[in-house]
Scaffold this motif. Structure first.
Motif: not given
Length: 375
Positions: A245-246, A270-271, A312-313, A374-375
């Motif tokens: 994973x990331x 922040x991830x 987004x990432x 997701x955030x």
């Protein structure tokens, strides 16, 4: 599947009982003035037997049709005859069997199936009744069979497309595993060869241990992919090892640094909790970019930028121009990695860009949108 068979059997049984009941009731209610055994107990029994025989319609469609047609010759068209013709058209694919039996059923309904004492009708009405009894069930059965065949072809097409997509996904996974791990092994082996005879045995053993560990990781990941290929249902087969994973980018950076590639990782924001497909895709993008940097710009500084936001990432992996020193043997590359990544990113609704920089380096960038929540 067994439940479906039991349900079909009960459906056939209910159909047979219903047709037998209606046929027998119709035979018993025939006008007393009609001659022969059109109005006899034998007629009622014949209707009941022909109706109950429909319980065997799936296993024996041809004998059923022949028996009901033959029964028509003994006095009147059984109520089960249209059902037998319909069943014949649905379950028998050989037209050399279906069409002759349907023609005989139609002819019997128009002639021998009308015994003495049956109400007289005009020829047009007689033809219409015969077509309704023989031709209409035939055409309806052929239509139903064609619809079923079309549905089966569409279902097979969906299965074939799913298998093709799964094979493509597994091919991308194998490409990622092989190119990343094996490129590390090749570079580590090159370092070992350069160190041999120049340093003490302890440092050589350390590099050899790195090669062994990298090879073991490659075998584990390949074994996981092969396990999915061997599984009866690839969709349901679970991976044998945790999927990257990331947040595992630190491992990728350490691996590249260990083989002489200076890598700087910069993370902003922040991830969030990323969905597994998005996290794996982001990981593979960085992995592929670092692998290409080791292949084509060995020793050049590499910068990995990861920016998190609520929407987004954003990823960017940039390497400087290749320095003068290169590996003893250049590593091959076919360009399939970036093509596979572009497909993954597109499926997630993102965008991938890759190309040379004005300074002579290379940059891979991607924007992956985050799903709602997701955030």
């Amino acid at each position: 599947m067994r439940g479906l068979k039991v349900s079909a059997w009960w459906g056939d049984a209910l159909l047979a009982i219903g047709v037998a009941t209606l046929g027998a009731a119709g035979g018993a209610a025939t006008s007393p003035g009609m001659a022969g055994w059109v109005n006899s107990p034998g007629r009622v029994a014949l209707e009941a037997v022909c109706g109950l025989a429909l319980a065997l319609r799936r296993r024996h469609p041809v004998p059923l049709a022949v028996a009901v047609i033959a029964a028509s010759l003994f006095g009147g068209v059984p109520f089960a005859l249209p059902f037998a013709v319909y069943n014949l058209a649905v379950h028998v694919r050989d037209p050399r069997v279906v069409w002759p039996l349907a023609a005989v059923a139609t002819a019997v309904a128009a002639g021998p199936g009308r015994p003495d004492g049956w109400p007289a009708t005009s020829p047009p009405q007689l033809v219409a009744e015969a077509l309704f009894i023989g031709c209409a069930p035939l055409l309806l059965g052929l239509y139903v069979r064609a619809r079923r065949d079309l549905a089966e072809r569409e279902a097979r097409g969906q299965v074939d497309r799913a298998r093709t997509e799964e094979r493509a996904r597994l091919a991308r996974e194998m490409h990622d595993v092989v190119t990343h791990r094996v490129s590390l092994m090749v570079l580590q082996a090159g370092s070992l060869r350069m160190l041999a005879g120049q340093v003490d045995g302890e440092e050589v053993r350390a590099v050899a241990e790195q090669i062994r560990a990298t090879g073991a990781q490659a075998l584990d990941e390949l074994r996981a992919v092969v396990g999915v290929l061997r599984a009866g249902n690839p969709v349901e087969a679970a991976p044998l090892t945790p999927q990257p994973d990331l947040p595992d980018l630190d491992t990728l950076v350490r691996e590249s640094r260990a083989v002489g590639v200076p890598v700087e990782l910069r993370v902003t924001g922040e991830a969030p909790d990323l969905p597994p497909p998005l996290g794996r895709t982001a990981y593979r993008i960085v992995q592929e970019a670092l692998t290409n940097a080791r292949k084509h710009a060995y020793g050049a500084p590499v910068t990995v930028d990861v920016a998190y936001s609520e929407q987004r990432v954003v990823l960017r992996v940039r390497n400087a121009a290749p320095p003068g020193r290169r590996p003893a043997e250049p590593l091959p590359g076919g360009g399939a990695g970036l093509l596979g990544l572009r497909e993954r990113v597109t499926l997630l609704g993102g965008a991938l860009r890759a190309g040379p920089t004005p300074s002579g380096g290379f940059e891979v960038g991607a924007e992956l949108p985050l799903p709602a929540g997701a955030a």
